[in-house]
Design a protein around this motif. Structure first.
Motif, PDB file in Angstrom:
ATOM      1  N   LEU A 102       0.856  -1.158   0.077  1.00 53.12           N
ATOM      2  CA  LEU A 102       0.064   0.080  -0.093  1.00 53.12           C
ATOM      3  C   LEU A 102       0.860   1.242  -0.027  1.00 53.12           C
ATOM      4  CD1 LEU A 102      -2.321  -1.326   2.740  1.00 53.12           C
ATOM      5  CD2 LEU A 102      -3.242  -0.883   0.327  1.00 53.12           C
ATOM      6  N   ASP A 103       0.414   2.398  -0.587  1.00 55.07           N
ATOM      7  CA  ASP A 103       1.178   3.745  -0.354  1.00 55.07           C
ATOM      8  C   ASP A 103      -0.028   4.524  -0.310  1.00 55.07           C
ATOM      9  OD1 ASP A 103       2.758   5.431  -0.596  1.00 55.07           O
ATOM     10  OD2 ASP A 103       3.295   5.748  -2.916  1.00 55.07           O
ATOM     11  N   GLY A 104       0.528   5.709   0.392  1.00 57.14           N
ATOM     12  CA  GLY A 104      -0.430   6.888   0.789  1.00 57.14           C
ATOM     13  C   GLY A 104      -0.237   8.064   1.334  1.00 57.14           C
ATOM     14  N   ILE A 125       0.869 -13.375   8.902  1.00 63.99           N
ATOM     15  CA  ILE A 125       2.066 -12.547   9.259  1.00 63.99           C
ATOM     16  C   ILE A 125       1.725 -11.364  10.030  1.00 63.99           C
ATOM     17  CG2 ILE A 125       4.232 -11.529   8.193  1.00 63.99           C
ATOM     18  CD1 ILE A 125       3.978 -13.266   5.689  1.00 63.99           C
ATOM     19  N   GLY A 126       2.385 -11.226  11.082  1.00 60.04           N
ATOM     20  CA  GLY A 126       2.116  -9.797  11.923  1.00 60.04           C
ATOM     21  C   GLY A 126       3.094  -8.927  11.479  1.00 60.04           C
ATOM     22  N   LEU A 127       2.628  -7.882  11.057  1.00 58.59           N
ATOM     23  CA  LEU A 127       3.768  -6.768  10.615  1.00 58.59           C
ATOM     24  C   LEU A 127       3.671  -5.597  11.530  1.00 58.59           C
ATOM     25  CD1 LEU A 127       1.932  -6.811   7.159  1.00 58.59           C
ATOM     26  CD2 LEU A 127       3.912  -7.583   7.480  1.00 58.59           C
ATOM     27  N   ASN A 128       4.456  -5.783  12.421  1.00 50.55           N
ATOM     28  CA  ASN A 128       4.976  -4.742  13.498  1.00 50.55           C
ATOM     29  C   ASN A 128       5.611  -3.522  12.810  1.00 50.55           C
ATOM     30  OD1 ASN A 128       3.261  -6.274  15.580  1.00 50.55           O
ATOM     31  ND2 ASN A 128       5.094  -7.350  15.866  1.00 50.55           N
ATOM     32  N   GLY A 129       5.200  -2.495  13.164  1.00 51.69           N
ATOM     33  CA  GLY A 129       5.959  -1.408  12.453  1.00 51.69           C
ATOM     34  C   GLY A 129       5.997  -1.088  10.845  1.00 51.69           C
ATOM     35  N   TYR A 130       4.899  -1.480  10.352  1.00 48.99           N
ATOM     36  CA  TYR A 130       4.592  -1.382   8.950  1.00 48.99           C
ATOM     37  C   TYR A 130       4.347  -0.104   8.621  1.00 48.99           C
ATOM     38  CZ  TYR A 130       2.125  -1.905   4.680  1.00 48.99           C
ATOM     39  OH  TYR A 130       1.848  -1.805   3.290  1.00 48.99           O
ATOM     40  N   HIS A 131       5.007   0.216   7.515  1.00 46.45           N
ATOM     41  CA  HIS A 131       5.220   1.387   6.913  1.00 46.45           C
ATOM     42  C   HIS A 131       4.634   1.471   5.254  1.00 46.45           C
ATOM     43  CE1 HIS A 131       8.157   1.870   9.896  1.00 46.45           C
ATOM     44  NE2 HIS A 131       7.919   3.107   9.842  1.00 46.45           N
ATOM     45  N   TRP A 132       4.027   2.559   4.723  1.00 44.66           N
ATOM     46  CA  TRP A 132       3.770   2.392   3.302  1.00 44.66           C
ATOM     47  C   TRP A 132       4.823   1.726   2.461  1.00 44.66           C
ATOM     48  CZ3 TRP A 132      -1.234   3.198   3.213  1.00 44.66           C
ATOM     49  CH2 TRP A 132      -1.808   4.156   3.885  1.00 44.66           C
ATOM     50  N   LEU A 133       4.534   1.017   1.361  1.00 41.39           N
ATOM     51  CA  LEU A 133       5.341   0.415   0.543  1.00 41.39           C
ATOM     52  C   LEU A 133       5.959  -0.667   1.233  1.00 41.39           C
ATOM     53  CD1 LEU A 133       6.516   3.330  -1.456  1.00 41.39           C
ATOM     54  CD2 LEU A 133       4.701   2.015  -1.909  1.00 41.39           C
ATOM     55  N   ASP A 134       5.911  -1.343   2.377  1.00 43.56           N
ATOM     56  CA  ASP A 134       6.253  -2.149   2.901  1.00 43.56           C
ATOM     57  C   ASP A 134       5.710  -3.766   2.206  1.00 43.56           C
ATOM     58  OD1 ASP A 134       8.357  -1.203   4.458  1.00 43.56           O
ATOM     59  OD2 ASP A 134       7.176  -1.629   6.376  1.00 43.56           O
ATOM     60  N   ASP A 135       6.244  -4.724   2.093  1.00 40.63           N
ATOM     61  CA  ASP A 135       5.612  -6.076   1.388  1.00 40.63           C
ATOM     62  C   ASP A 135       4.458  -6.229   2.585  1.00 40.63           C
ATOM     63  OD1 ASP A 135       7.396  -5.910  -0.156  1.00 40.63           O
ATOM     64  OD2 ASP A 135       8.226  -7.666   0.046  1.00 40.63           O
ATOM     65  N   LEU A 136       3.254  -6.569   2.033  1.00 40.37           N
ATOM     66  CA  LEU A 136       2.210  -7.084   3.045  1.00 40.37           C
ATOM     67  C   LEU A 136       2.494  -8.455   3.281  1.00 40.37           C
ATOM     68  CD1 LEU A 136      -0.740  -5.068   1.722  1.00 40.37           C
ATOM     69  CD2 LEU A 136       0.302  -4.894   3.874  1.00 40.37           C
ATOM     70  N   ILE A 161      -4.842   6.753  -0.824  1.00 38.63           N
ATOM     71  CA  ILE A 161      -4.264   5.343  -0.660  1.00 38.63           C
ATOM     72  C   ILE A 161      -4.374   4.402  -2.139  1.00 38.63           C
ATOM     73  CG2 ILE A 161      -4.498   3.279   0.800  1.00 38.63           C
ATOM     74  CD1 ILE A 161      -5.630   5.039   2.969  1.00 38.63           C
ATOM     75  N   THR A 162      -3.388   3.876  -2.162  1.00 37.32           N
ATOM     76  CA  THR A 162      -3.220   3.209  -3.439  1.00 37.32           C
ATOM     77  C   THR A 162      -2.759   1.720  -3.089  1.00 37.32           C
ATOM     78  OG1 THR A 162      -1.048   4.024  -4.008  1.00 37.32           O
ATOM     79  CG2 THR A 162      -3.054   5.074  -4.804  1.00 37.32           C
ATOM     80  N   VAL A 163      -3.292   0.839  -4.111  1.00 37.94           N
ATOM     81  CA  VAL A 163      -2.590  -0.460  -4.197  1.00 37.94           C
ATOM     82  C   VAL A 163      -1.690  -0.819  -5.038  1.00 37.94           C
ATOM     83  CG1 VAL A 163      -3.218  -3.032  -4.040  1.00 37.94           C
ATOM     84  CG2 VAL A 163      -4.833  -1.309  -2.911  1.00 37.94           C
ATOM     85  N   GLU A 164      -0.367  -1.520  -4.840  1.00 36.73           N
ATOM     86  CA  GLU A 164       0.521  -2.046  -5.680  1.00 36.73           C
ATOM     87  C   GLU A 164       0.750  -3.284  -5.721  1.00 36.73           C
ATOM     88  OE1 GLU A 164       3.955   0.363  -5.486  1.00 36.73           O
ATOM     89  OE2 GLU A 164       3.177   2.319  -5.826  1.00 36.73           O
TER      90      GLU A 164
END
Length: 333
Positions: A102-104, A125-136, A161-164
């Motif tokens: 995701l980007d935003g 998958i738990g994504l602690n500390g997620y940021h835009w453009l991190d792999d989901l 907010i966009t999806v890539e």
């Protein structure tokens, strides 16, 4: 296509109603056009409208090795705290890898998670500390998968907010500088960190034949029809060898060979030469087999030596399709 889920427009009370009796809740319209919720203890919360953007038609992504936006799957966002939900249904070529991100606008993230299903079962998958453009999610190699992500995001400036979608194929390079390789062996021993000679860097792989049979390093990988592949390797024989080889073979679901591509020719003494094959998986392909090394020919015997370096095995095409009905939802909290 964007759907706004909003409450009914009802007459707004001038004051909050009295708390409901025990075991009940009160729902009523608030002055900001949100639905209010009140408990018997007098606690009041807002039930806010969500915005869901639904992909109206399938989106095909064929740019292997690149992230690309998914047109039609984006939503505008104003500053505020939201629950962000992405749900995607994806198909892809056999053996390919897919990913989402995701980007935003500027934002801070709370707890975030990605989860879904694929052919070998569910994943999370738990994504602690997620940021835009991190792999989901880690790259998922499955022809058909369903995936979702869900979490809290605090947006601090207006934006969209966009999806890539990311698409990748196998891209394996072996320069033997770390003294390791993922290839199996047939009819040979391998020193994966030989310093005798090298095409690039300081090390190469040294194949030594067991007997008069072929002496190769090999591997298998799932793939499907229409996918383009290349295999190349630099070979060196101190005293020459009658038949060095780089080859790809295509197999069907029943393990029957369909066809193959071969670059088999003599390796001159004390000279690095590149052997390479490039081609497209034919109809019916379900798996591929690659090999590099020495083939049986006059002059090949036990103890024959061949050095291998700078091996490249990669897919140069692929596809993934995000199916219509996938959605991105933003719910104010």
């Amino acid at each position: 296509m964007t759907r706004h889920l909003t409450p009914l427009h009802l007459a707004q009370p001038t004051i909050s109603p009295a708390p409901p009796p025990a075991g009940h809740i009160a729902l009523y319209p608030g002055p900001d056009d949100t639905l209010r919720h009140q408990t018997p203890a007098g606690h009041e919360t807002r039930i806010s409208p969500a915005t869901r953007t639904v992909l109206p038609q399938d989106h095909l992504h064929t740019d292997t090795g690149w992230w690309r936006p998914v047109p039609g799957l984006d939503t505008p966002a104003q500053p505020g705290l939201y629950r962000l939900t992405l749900s995607a249904d994806i198909t892809a070529n056999l053996g390919g890898s897919t990913n989402l991100r995701l980007d935003g606008p500027p934002a801070a993230f709370g707890s975030f998670a990605a989860f879904g299903t694929q052919e070998d079962g569910p994943w999370h998958i738990g994504l602690n500390g997620y940021h835009w453009l991190d792999d989901l999610a880690d790259t998922i190699r499955s022809p058909h998968r369903s995936a979702a992500a869900d979490g809290l995001v605090l947006i601090t400036a207006p934006g969209t907010i966009t999806v890539e979608a990311g698409l990748a194929g196998l891209n394996q390079s072996d320069d033997f500088e770390d003294g390791d390789t993922g290839y199996a062996l047939d009819g040979a021993d391998l020193d994966p960190a030989s310093t005798d000679v090298a095409h690039g860097g300081d090390q190469s792989g040294k194949l030594t034949a067991h007997a008069g049979d072929r002496a190769i390093m090999y591997d298998w990988w799932p793939t499907g029809p229409g996918i383009d592949w290349t295999l190349s390797a630099w070979l060196y024989a101190p005293t020459g060898h009658p038949k060095g080889s780089a080859a790809i073979s295509w197999y069907d679901d029943d393990g029957q060979k369909i066809s193959d591509l071969r670059d088999e020719r003599p390796v001159p003494a004390a000279t690095w030469v590149q052997h390479q094959v490039t081609g497209t998986a034919p109809p019916g392909t379900a798996e591929m087999y690659v090999q590099i090394g020495m083939e049986t020919a006059a002059g090949h015997a036990a103890g024959s030596v061949l050095y291998v370096d700078d091996v490249v095995w990669r897919a140069t095409s692929g596809w993934m399709r995000m199916l219509a009905g996938s959605f991105l939802q933003l719910t104010p909290v």
